[in-house]
Design an enzyme around this catalytic site. Structure first.
Site, PDB file in Angstrom:
ATOM      1  N   SER A   1     -74.948  51.139  26.674  1.00  0.00           N
ATOM      2  CA  SER A   1     -74.935  50.147  26.872  1.00  0.00           C
ATOM      3  C   SER A   1     -74.124  49.861  25.306  1.00  0.00           C
ATOM      4  CB  SER A   1     -75.682  49.209  26.965  1.00  0.00           C
ATOM      5  OG  SER A   1     -75.692  48.256  27.308  1.00  0.00           O
TER       6      SER A   1
ATOM      7  N   LYS B   1     -71.620  44.308  31.687  1.00  0.00           N
ATOM      8  CA  LYS B   1     -70.437  45.091  31.848  1.00  0.00           C
ATOM      9  C   LYS B   1     -69.863  46.068  32.469  1.00  0.00           C
ATOM     10  CE  LYS B   1     -72.495  46.531  27.267  1.00  0.00           C
ATOM     11  NZ  LYS B   1     -73.729  46.394  26.132  1.00  0.00           N
TER      12      LYS B   1
ATOM     13  N   SER C   1     -76.325  43.042  29.453  1.00  0.00           N
ATOM     14  CA  SER C   1     -75.803  43.959  29.442  1.00  0.00           C
ATOM     15  C   SER C   1     -75.399  44.031  30.766  1.00  0.00           C
ATOM     16  CB  SER C   1     -76.496  45.420  28.982  1.00  0.00           C
ATOM     17  OG  SER C   1     -75.866  44.971  27.362  1.00  0.00           O
TER      18      SER C   1
ATOM     19  N   LYS D   1     -76.876  49.130  36.332  1.00  0.00           N
ATOM     20  CA  LYS D   1     -76.771  48.713  35.264  1.00  0.00           C
ATOM     21  C   LYS D   1     -77.953  48.193  34.914  1.00  0.00           C
ATOM     22  CE  LYS D   1     -75.010  48.542  31.274  1.00  0.00           C
ATOM     23  NZ  LYS D   1     -75.874  48.601  30.780  1.00  0.00           N
TER      24      LYS D   1
END
Length: 473
Positions: free
Chosen positions: A161, A106, A103, A274
């Protein structure tokens, strides 16, 4: 005739064919704070290469003597520490290895959305966006037909997420997930990424969806330079709006533990970050932190529950290196010379010219990296900087009688040689030179602790070089 050029992995057309110098395997940038090593200071270089244990170290020469800084111990399979302020990688472990990002993908999704959308635009979710997900994927239970603002979606993307939110944003920007992935790859290439390929906006498992620690640091740098992405990625909580299917607001919390002062993992100076995890990627983590005006990006890939400790080790190391450099002083040792050649008193820069030259080109300004030519040390060469050398010229950086593209395994003659994609300089005895300034053709170049030409940044002793590695006054 073809100009003598070699394109570095960051896509810059470099005169003299000097490739952008970045390490592939475990590399601590031991050149970052080494003392200057011009002709009058070569002796300092010998004692600053390794610590007493033989482990690779950073070294700073200050008033209290050399300070040794051991490289971080990183357990993850891939890692990178990037000084985003000065454009330098301070550490890489398997920096170019293809690994699954999960993720942290992203961040790229958020960057493209922020660049192409206003926050008040409405995103309408399609059936494909909310159903094209693998089992167990994180979602916000968004249903087909639901509508949210781009702002709400960005918070759902980076805090929760949510994978269907990533799909919905991709369709909103580009019309389809595949078209958005094409844009992701175009953006990655524009940022200098050479080991990245995206096929979706969320990072869910796909054998063709990969990046590297090195590339992810470049992506993160751009993401955290974007005001919108930085604000969202630094937010601890956000209330995602209610819908008919979910009638109460969803309270989102930042998943990156280093951002929350209430967590044991909290890191002072944190800007944002993140998290990521899939069965194939393991734990992945991107973290941005800033202290004393210097911003660092730490990337950890393919970790097994060591992503926070690895990140802390990376950031601690980076800030220690920077602090040591500042303590050692921003200029050459002794305070008497004005350029890294080590000649005292009269010169205005590392070219050695006595007071009449403000840049290596001798024209009072730095040369354009894409058009400047490299004048080697061979006999009969042109002294006109506007005359480019050509491929195969014996006047190239290898010196008299050597080809400009000669490799060290073919010859150990003194001069410049292209070795493993990096330009390196060999002394008269055939040994590779490290952590020192080298004058060639009236221009000054710096080779780092790994012996590779240093380009496009600030050298350990505080001098700026352009994309060709030429010192800029």
């Amino acid at each position: 005739m073809k100009n003598w050029k070699n394109v570095g992995r960051m896509g810059r057309a470099l005169c003299l064919g000097l490739a952008f110098s970045l390490s592939v395997s475990v590399t601590a940038a031991a050149d970052e704070i080494l003392p200057p090593t011009g002709p009058a200071l070569e002796a300092l270089n010998q004692s600053a290469q390794t610590g007493g244990s033989g482990q690779q170290t950073q070294a700073a020469q200050g008033t209290g003597g050399a300070v040794q800084i051991a490289e971080p111990q990183v357990q993850a399979q891939g890692a990178a520490l990037y000084d985003a302020t000065n454009g330098r990688f301070l550490y890489e472990k398997n920096g170019d290895a293809h690994l699954f990002p999960a993720s942290i993908t992203k961040l790229m999704t958020a960057l493209l959305v922020a660049e192409h959308c206003s926050l008040d635009e409405t995103v309408t979710f399609s059936q494909a966006a909310v159903t094209n997900l693998e089992s167990g994927a994180v979602t916000l239970k968004v249903k087909a037909g639901d509508q949210f603002s781009v702002k709400d979606c960005l918070y759902g993307l980076l805090l929760k997420s949510a994978n269907e939110v990533a799909n919905g944003l991709a369709e909103h920007v580009a019309g389809s997930v595949s078209a958005f992935a094409d844009r992701m790859n175009q953006k990655a290439a524009s940022l200098g990424c050479t080991n990245t390929h995206f096929v979706n906006p969320n990072g869910l498992n796909n054998s063709n969806h990969y990046t590297s620690a090195h590339d992810m640091a470049l992506i993160a740098k751009a993401a955290f330079e974007n005001d919108t992405v930085r604000q969202v990625a630094s937010t601890l909580t956000y209330d995602f709006p209610a819908t008919a299917s979910v009638p109460s607001a969803r309270h989102l919390q930042m998943g990156h533990k280093m951002l929350n002062p209430a967590n044991a993992e909290y890191y002072p100076g944190i800007v944002g970050g993140k998290t990521g995890y899939t069965s194939l990627a393991g734990n992945t983590l991107v973290t941005c932190a800033e202290r004393d005006g210097v911003r660092l990006i730490a990337v950890v890939l393919k970790s097994s529950q060591t992503h926070y400790s690895d990140t802390k080790s990376l950031l601690d190391y980076g800030f220690e290196v920077i602090a040591a450099k500042k303590a050692a002083g921003s200029g050459p040792a002794g305070g008497t010379q004005s350029g890294p050649s080590g000649v005292t008193g009269t010169q205005s820069g590392p070219s050695g010219a006595a007071g009449n030259q403000s840049g290596p080109s001798g024209s009072g300004s730095a040369q354009n990296p894409d058009t400047a030519s490299f004048q080697g040390t061979g006999t009969g060469q042109s002294t006109d900087p506007s005359v480019p050398l050509t491929e195969g010229s014996t006047d190239g950086p290898g010196g008299p009688g050597t080809d400009g593209f000669a490799r060290a395994e073919e010859t150990q003659t003194p001069g410049w040689h292209l070795v493993d994609g990096h330009w390196r300089h060999f002394a008269d005895d055939g040994t590779m030179e490290v952590s020192r300034w080298i004058e060639t053709g009236g221009y000054w170049y710096y080779v780092d602790a790994n012996g590779a030409l240093f380009t496009d940044g600030v050298t350990p002793d505080g001098y700026t070089v352009d994309a060709n590695g030429v010192w800029i006054s």
